[in-house]
Scaffold this active site. Structure first.
Site, PDB file in Angstrom:
ATOM      1  N   GLY A 103     -13.703  77.768  64.116  1.00  0.00           N
ATOM      2  CA  GLY A 103     -13.954  79.201  64.033  1.00  0.00           C
ATOM      3  C   GLY A 103     -12.674  79.977  64.226  1.00  0.00           C
ATOM      4  O   GLY A 103     -11.730  79.488  64.862  1.00  0.00           O
ATOM      5  N   HIS A 154     -14.520  87.443  70.531  1.00  0.00           N
ATOM      6  CA  HIS A 154     -13.142  87.822  70.165  1.00  0.00           C
ATOM      7  C   HIS A 154     -13.092  89.269  69.650  1.00  0.00           C
ATOM      8  O   HIS A 154     -12.112  89.975  69.883  1.00  0.00           O
ATOM      9  CB  HIS A 154     -12.600  86.911  69.057  1.00  0.00           C
ATOM     10  CG  HIS A 154     -11.956  85.645  69.552  1.00  0.00           C
ATOM     11  ND1 HIS A 154     -10.829  85.645  70.339  1.00  0.00           N
ATOM     12  CD2 HIS A 154     -12.264  84.336  69.351  1.00  0.00           C
ATOM     13  CE1 HIS A 154     -10.468  84.389  70.595  1.00  0.00           C
ATOM     14  NE2 HIS A 154     -11.328  83.574  70.017  1.00  0.00           N
ATOM     15  N   HIS A 159     -18.744  82.681  70.599  1.00  0.00           N
ATOM     16  CA  HIS A 159     -17.317  82.655  70.964  1.00  0.00           C
ATOM     17  C   HIS A 159     -16.515  83.573  70.022  1.00  0.00           C
ATOM     18  O   HIS A 159     -15.680  84.357  70.475  1.00  0.00           O
ATOM     19  CB  HIS A 159     -16.826  81.202  70.890  1.00  0.00           C
ATOM     20  CG  HIS A 159     -15.353  80.999  71.082  1.00  0.00           C
ATOM     21  ND1 HIS A 159     -14.832  80.166  72.054  1.00  0.00           N
ATOM     22  CD2 HIS A 159     -14.278  81.493  70.415  1.00  0.00           C
ATOM     23  CE1 HIS A 159     -13.502  80.184  71.972  1.00  0.00           C
ATOM     24  NE2 HIS A 159     -13.146  80.983  70.989  1.00  0.00           N
ATOM     25  N   GLU A 160     -16.794  83.490  68.715  1.00  0.00           N
ATOM     26  CA  GLU A 160     -16.036  84.289  67.739  1.00  0.00           C
ATOM     27  C   GLU A 160     -16.380  85.775  67.847  1.00  0.00           C
ATOM     28  O   GLU A 160     -15.494  86.622  67.765  1.00  0.00           O
ATOM     29  CB  GLU A 160     -16.276  83.779  66.311  1.00  0.00           C
ATOM     30  CG  GLU A 160     -15.861  82.327  66.051  1.00  0.00           C
ATOM     31  CD  GLU A 160     -14.477  81.972  66.557  1.00  0.00           C
ATOM     32  OE1 GLU A 160     -13.593  82.846  66.580  1.00  0.00           O
ATOM     33  OE2 GLU A 160     -14.275  80.814  66.967  1.00  0.00           O
ATOM     34  N   GLN A 218      -7.348  87.238  65.997  1.00  0.00           N
ATOM     35  CA  GLN A 218      -6.467  86.092  66.249  1.00  0.00           C
ATOM     36  C   GLN A 218      -5.329  86.005  65.236  1.00  0.00           C
ATOM     37  O   GLN A 218      -4.347  85.305  65.470  1.00  0.00           O
ATOM     38  CB  GLN A 218      -7.268  84.777  66.235  1.00  0.00           C
ATOM     39  CG  GLN A 218      -8.235  84.658  67.406  1.00  0.00           C
ATOM     40  CD  GLN A 218      -8.975  83.346  67.367  1.00  0.00           C
ATOM     41  OE1 GLN A 218      -9.972  83.210  66.694  1.00  0.00           O
ATOM     42  NE2 GLN A 218      -8.452  82.357  68.087  1.00  0.00           N
ATOM     43  N   CYS A 226      -9.952  77.100  72.016  1.00  0.00           N
ATOM     44  CA  CYS A 226      -9.676  78.279  71.200  1.00  0.00           C
ATOM     45  C   CYS A 226      -8.307  78.104  70.554  1.00  0.00           C
ATOM     46  O   CYS A 226      -7.371  77.661  71.215  1.00  0.00           O
ATOM     47  CB  CYS A 226      -9.690  79.520  72.084  1.00  0.00           C
ATOM     48  SG  CYS A 226      -9.368  81.040  71.188  1.00  0.00           S
ATOM     49  N   LEU A 227      -8.207  78.454  69.277  1.00  0.00           N
ATOM     50  CA  LEU A 227      -6.923  78.292  68.583  1.00  0.00           C
ATOM     51  C   LEU A 227      -5.845  79.209  69.167  1.00  0.00           C
ATOM     52  O   LEU A 227      -4.661  78.944  68.982  1.00  0.00           O
ATOM     53  CB  LEU A 227      -7.091  78.544  67.083  1.00  0.00           C
ATOM     54  CG  LEU A 227      -7.966  77.509  66.349  1.00  0.00           C
ATOM     55  CD1 LEU A 227      -8.144  77.898  64.890  1.00  0.00           C
ATOM     56  CD2 LEU A 227      -7.372  76.108  66.457  1.00  0.00           C
TER      57      LEU A 227
HETATM   58 NI    NI Z   1     -11.300  81.467  70.088  1.00  0.00          NI
END
Ligand code: NI
Length: 173
Positions: A45, A141, A137-138, A50, A95-96
């Site tokens: 995701g 963000h 989660h997304e 991000q 998380c990226l």
């Molecule tokens: Ni994340």
């Protein structure tokens, strides 16, 4: 085209993102770039903030391709959680924007989500398991919230310190 992923801590990861007002070609390109960036990472995701774009757009694909599942790239514009189950589940999240750090987070096990797809069509679906965790989660963000915000302050600070160090190392020539 791949886009650079912001690493925590970054003020852009703490912002409330604006709803997408109209679907432009630029937005579709951004969505395609985000999917490419996510698959390349690899991740399941990615949210627009991000990559430094403060709009309510996320992409995800939780299909387990190792298990022979067909890829299912989803582009969600202005996603909204309509309902959450009382039943909760725990997943180890990452998380990226917080590379190589993982921690258990408890969230509703099922969520009903409404969003506009890449073609501007209204979609509604109930997600369960990993998909439910990922979509929550997304969407977090988009509200400037990271999975580490669910952890105890000490653990959160420890991870943040590691990320500060990582960013310093990466910035070195
Ligand atoms: Ni994340």
């Amino acid at each position: 085209m791949k886009r650079p992923i912001l690493i925590h801590p970054d003020p852009r990861l703490k912002k409330l993102c604006d709803p997408v007002a109209d679907l432009s070609d630029d937005l579709r390109t951004l969505a395609d770039d985000m999917l490419e960036t996510m698959y390349d990472a690899p991740g399941i995701g990615l949210a627009a903030p991000q990559v430094g774009i403060l709009h309510r757009l996320i992409v995800l694909d939780c299909a387990k391709q190792d298990n022979g599942e067909t890829p299912r790239p989803l582009v969600m514009i202005n996603p909204r959680i309509l309902a959450s189950s009382d039943e909760r589940s725990v997943y180890e999240e990452g998380c990226l924007s917080i590379p190589d750090q993982y921690a258990d987070v408890e969230r509703p096990k099922m969520v009903e989500v409404e969003w506009l797809d890449r073609d501007g069509k209204l979609q509604k679906e109930e997600f369960d398991g990993l998909w439910a965790t990922c979509v929550q989660h997304e969407i977090d963000h988009l509200d400037g919230k990271l999975f580490i915000d669910y952890l105890k302050p000490l653990k959160r600070q420890m991870i943040t310190r590691k990320m500060v160090k990582l960013k310093r190392e990466r910035a070195r020539p």
